[in-house]
Design a protein around this motif. Structure first.
Motif, PDB file in Angstrom:
ATOM      1  N   GLU A  90       0.808  -1.156  -0.159  1.00  0.00           N
ATOM      2  CA  GLU A  90      -0.093  -0.123  -0.067  1.00  0.00           C
ATOM      3  C   GLU A  90       0.865   1.249  -0.100  1.00  0.00           C
ATOM      4  O   GLU A  90       0.479   2.255  -0.679  1.00  0.00           O
ATOM      5  N   GLY A 108      -1.877  -4.110   3.311  1.00  0.00           N
ATOM      6  CA  GLY A 108      -3.018  -3.664   3.274  1.00  0.00           C
ATOM      7  C   GLY A 108      -3.852  -3.924   4.513  1.00  0.00           C
ATOM      8  O   GLY A 108      -3.502  -4.469   5.505  1.00  0.00           O
ATOM      9  N   LYS A 122      -0.648  -0.652  -6.578  1.00  0.00           N
ATOM     10  CA  LYS A 122       0.253  -1.335  -5.581  1.00  0.00           C
ATOM     11  C   LYS A 122       1.599  -0.724  -5.924  1.00  0.00           C
ATOM     12  O   LYS A 122       1.883  -0.532  -6.974  1.00  0.00           O
TER      13      LYS A 122
END
Length: 401
Positions: free
Chosen positions: A52, A67, A395
């Motif tokens: 993240e 995440g 990502k």
């Protein structure tokens, strides 16, 4: 992540490492020229995009955030992309001198401490703010930035200096920057600064209102308060080599110092040489940070626009480019977004946000890694964090230098 405090580490980023149009050359020419200077692996994806958020590599490890399914925690990966320290922290900085600052708890009530490379706490979390270790010392703060208590600790977590009663900062050149008679005044902290030698004797008496360590035989010092005082440069005897005349000044690096003058209430930044001659006009909104011989600079224009509901407002239009130490622009083009050079390459964005793509140019302005990423960060230890979008979302991963 933790930030640099007002005093001694305020200009640390000048010594190490935005933002912003069209390619420097037609796409085909960029790709062709880049092959001559790029290694066979430059730009190759070496850590799969699955994070993240992602920080730079330092001392072989990089802080990354996982995440929601793993609690939005931070951990540390090695160069293979595997976790060397499992995600368990609420915020994490990079390693410096074998230790990394991490926060346990939320932003409002969490506490910062320092871990080693096994992920164990070397110094327990008990502060509201910390800085990375430098020359064996870190600044820690209990309380907020206005009324909190700042102190220095060593790598065992022991207090070695109370910044409200004194400052002791080793400069790494046999000199120690010392601040005495500290007190709170309107607008900040009042100190008197001088320099001691290895024997603890003053070589420059505490006669200045602010100061940085010596670099290249000179130290930037301020005479007067933070609002109206002026900065100049002294030699190791305490005599002025360049008389105080700037509203801010940072240490010399490679014969160049970044300085500023206030105009219309805002600082305008440029650079001087060791004689005090202005080599880059004081016209930029941001301080100059030279890396690989080039500094990222910005020019901002303003215009009035009318939005969808008929309301008129001012719009800032920023353009960024690179200048060398002579003030010329060897690359020439301007970007809507960019970062400083690192390891010979700089991330730049082609096109306007949010649809622009990021790639990497060399110091001649040629694309070495073609624009293809949603976001990109400078290289560190041969790797750079990049944001990649696929059918599942965005990502962060890492490419190689």
């Amino acid at each position: 992540m933790s930030s640099i405090p007002y005093f001694a580490f305020r200009c640390a980023w000048f010594l190490s490492l935005s933002i912003v149009c069209s390619p420097l050359f037609p796409a085909g020419q960029n790709q062709e020229n880049s092959q001559a200077n790029a290694s066979s692996t430059t730009g190759s994806l070496v850590v799969h995009p699955e994070f993240e958020s992602a920080g730079p590599f330092s001392e072989g490890l990089a802080a990354v955030q996982v995440g929601a399914d793993q609690g939005w925690k931070w951990g540390y990966i090695d160069r293979s992309g595997g976790f060397a320290i499992a995600p368990q922290f609420d915020e994490a900085d990079g390693f410096s001198e074998g230790l990394a600052a991490v926060r346990v708890g939320d932003q409002k009530t969490g506490q910062w401490g320092f871990i080693d490379k096994r992920g164990h706490f070397a110094i327990a979390p008990e502060w509201d703010h910390v800085t990375p270790f430098s020359r064996g010392l870190a600044v820690v703060r209990t309380g907020n930035v206005i009324t909190g208590k700042e102190q220095m600790i060593d790598k065992q977590g022991r207090y070695v200096s109370n910044l409200k009663s004194g400052v002791v900062l080793p400069c790494g050149n046999g000199m120690t920057l010392v601040g005495i008679n500290v007190g709170w005044v309107e607008g900040g902290v009042k100190r008197h600064f001088g320099f001691m030698d290895k024997s603890g004797n003053y070589v420059v008496k505490p006669a200045f209102d602010d100061a940085f360590c010596f670099t290249e035989g000179m130290a930037a010092v301020r005479v007067g308060n933070a609002d109206t005082g002026k900065w100049g440069f002294i030699d190791t005897t305490g005599n002025f080599v360049l008389n105080p005349r700037w509203d801010f000044a940072c240490p010399f690096i490679d014969g160049t110092a970044t300085v500023a003058l206030a105009g219309s209430g805002k600082k305008k930044w440029g650079a001087i040489d060791t004689s005090g001659r202005e080599i880059i006009p004081l016209q930029y909104a941001e301080p100059l940070r030279f890396n690989d011989g080039l500094a990222l600079v910005s020019n901002t224009s303003y215009s009035w626009i009318t939005d969808d509901v008929g309301k008129t407002k001012i719009q800032a239009d920023a353009h960024y480019s690179f200048v060398d130490r002579n003030g010329s622009r060897p690359i020439g083009s301007q970007w809507r977004s960019a970062y400083s050079f690192s390891q010979g390459l700089a991330p730049v964005m082609v096109g306007d946000s949010p649809g622009g793509k990021w790639g990497y140019i060399d110091t001649r302005g040629r694309f070495i890694v073609s624009p293809q990423f949603e976001d990109a960060r400078p290289f560190s230890e041969g790797m750079a964090a990049v944001l990649i979008r696929d059918h599942q979302g965005e990502k962060w991963g890492y490419i190689s230098r």
